[in-house]
Design a protein around this motif. Sequence first.
Motif, PDB file in Angstrom:
ATOM      1  N   CYS A  81    -152.768 123.420 118.465  1.00  0.00           N
ATOM      2  CA  CYS A  81    -152.437 122.987 117.111  1.00  0.00           C
ATOM      3  C   CYS A  81    -152.857 124.095 116.155  1.00  0.00           C
ATOM      4  O   CYS A  81    -154.018 124.508 116.168  1.00  0.00           O
ATOM      5  N   ASP A  82    -151.917 124.585 115.345  1.00  0.00           N
ATOM      6  CA  ASP A  82    -152.259 125.617 114.363  1.00  0.00           C
ATOM      7  C   ASP A  82    -152.212 125.042 112.959  1.00  0.00           C
ATOM      8  O   ASP A  82    -152.089 123.830 112.770  1.00  0.00           O
ATOM      9  N   SER A  83    -152.311 125.917 111.964  1.00  0.00           N
ATOM     10  CA  SER A  83    -152.367 125.458 110.575  1.00  0.00           C
ATOM     11  C   SER A  83    -151.100 124.721 110.153  1.00  0.00           C
ATOM     12  O   SER A  83    -151.167 123.803 109.337  1.00  0.00           O
ATOM     13  N   THR A  84    -149.960 125.081 110.709  1.00  0.00           N
ATOM     14  CA  THR A  84    -148.724 124.368 110.386  1.00  0.00           C
ATOM     15  C   THR A  84    -148.805 122.924 110.867  1.00  0.00           C
ATOM     16  O   THR A  84    -148.458 121.992 110.139  1.00  0.00           O
ATOM     17  N   GLY A  85    -149.288 122.729 112.071  1.00  0.00           N
ATOM     18  CA  GLY A  85    -149.447 121.385 112.610  1.00  0.00           C
ATOM     19  C   GLY A  85    -150.453 120.575 111.827  1.00  0.00           C
ATOM     20  O   GLY A  85    -150.238 119.391 111.546  1.00  0.00           O
ATOM     21  N   ILE A  86    -151.543 121.215 111.451  1.00  0.00           N
ATOM     22  CA  ILE A  86    -152.557 120.534 110.650  1.00  0.00           C
ATOM     23  C   ILE A  86    -151.972 120.109 109.313  1.00  0.00           C
ATOM     24  O   ILE A  86    -152.236 119.003 108.833  1.00  0.00           O
ATOM     25  N   SER A  87    -151.152 120.950 108.717  1.00  0.00           N
ATOM     26  CA  SER A  87    -150.509 120.599 107.442  1.00  0.00           C
ATOM     27  C   SER A  87    -149.619 119.368 107.583  1.00  0.00           C
ATOM     28  O   SER A  87    -149.609 118.504 106.702  1.00  0.00           O
ATOM     29  N   VAL A  88    -148.899 119.266 108.689  1.00  0.00           N
ATOM     30  CA  VAL A  88    -148.052 118.097 108.920  1.00  0.00           C
ATOM     31  C   VAL A  88    -148.918 116.845 109.077  1.00  0.00           C
ATOM     32  O   VAL A  88    -148.607 115.787 108.511  1.00  0.00           O
ATOM     33  N   LEU A  89    -150.014 116.955 109.814  1.00  0.00           N
ATOM     34  CA  LEU A  89    -150.911 115.809 109.981  1.00  0.00           C
ATOM     35  C   LEU A  89    -151.519 115.381 108.644  1.00  0.00           C
ATOM     36  O   LEU A  89    -151.595 114.187 108.343  1.00  0.00           O
ATOM     37  N   LEU A  90    -151.925 116.347 107.842  1.00  0.00           N
ATOM     38  CA  LEU A  90    -152.486 116.013 106.526  1.00  0.00           C
ATOM     39  C   LEU A  90    -151.432 115.383 105.620  1.00  0.00           C
ATOM     40  O   LEU A  90    -151.732 114.467 104.847  1.00  0.00           O
ATOM     41  N   GLY A  91    -150.199 115.859 105.710  1.00  0.00           N
ATOM     42  CA  GLY A  91    -149.116 115.254 104.938  1.00  0.00           C
ATOM     43  C   GLY A  91    -148.896 113.809 105.341  1.00  0.00           C
ATOM     44  O   GLY A  91    -148.694 112.934 104.490  1.00  0.00           O
ATOM     45  N   ALA A  92    -148.956 113.535 106.635  1.00  0.00           N
ATOM     46  CA  ALA A  92    -148.812 112.158 107.117  1.00  0.00           C
ATOM     47  C   ALA A  92    -149.945 111.290 106.593  1.00  0.00           C
ATOM     48  O   ALA A  92    -149.730 110.144 106.188  1.00  0.00           O
ATOM     49  N   ARG A  93    -151.137 111.853 106.566  1.00  0.00           N
ATOM     50  CA  ARG A  93    -152.295 111.118 106.032  1.00  0.00           C
ATOM     51  C   ARG A  93    -152.068 110.753 104.569  1.00  0.00           C
ATOM     52  O   ARG A  93    -152.340 109.625 104.153  1.00  0.00           O
ATOM     53  N   ARG A  94    -151.566 111.697 103.783  1.00  0.00           N
ATOM     54  CA  ARG A  94    -151.291 111.434 102.362  1.00  0.00           C
ATOM     55  C   ARG A  94    -150.238 110.347 102.176  1.00  0.00           C
ATOM     56  O   ARG A  94    -150.405 109.434 101.360  1.00  0.00           O
ATOM     57  N   VAL A  95    -149.149 110.441 102.933  1.00  0.00           N
ATOM     58  CA  VAL A  95    -148.071 109.456 102.812  1.00  0.00           C
ATOM     59  C   VAL A  95    -148.570 108.065 103.190  1.00  0.00           C
ATOM     60  O   VAL A  95    -148.319 107.086 102.481  1.00  0.00           O
ATOM     61  N   MET A  96    -149.293 107.967 104.296  1.00  0.00           N
ATOM     62  CA  MET A  96    -149.766 106.656 104.735  1.00  0.00           C
ATOM     63  C   MET A  96    -150.785 106.083 103.752  1.00  0.00           C
ATOM     64  O   MET A  96    -150.793 104.881 103.501  1.00  0.00           O
TER      65      MET A  96
END
Length: 115
Positions: free
Chosen positions: A55-70
């Motif tokens: 998992c790199d920074s791009t993947g982490i950004s997607v996970l953080l985006g999901a956290r924000r949306v949820m």
Amino acid sequence: MNLTVDVETAGPVRTLTLAGELDHGGAPHLQQALDDAYTCGCRQLIIDLTGLSFCDSTGISVLLGARRVMAARRGDLALAGVNARVERIFRLIGLAEAFPTYATAEQARAAITPA
């Protein structure tokens, strides 16, 4: 290695099971699965990282985006099967406490499923 995202819906909970690498090339696959979950109104989401090898920074950004949306939807997002390599990355960048984590998707489902 590419990323695969398997989707399972059981009652109100949608589980996205990842296998492979969550990087610049794999992140769009996860983002598409997340967008599909948002479109159908999902409010309980588990991302199972058991099969994740990187998992790199791009993947982490997607996970953080999901956290924000949820969070904006007043929903639940949990991670399951976080391996030692990914856990180390989360600790190094200060995200170890950002997501509720569980050993398995089943444990996460039991924790976030409404009674």
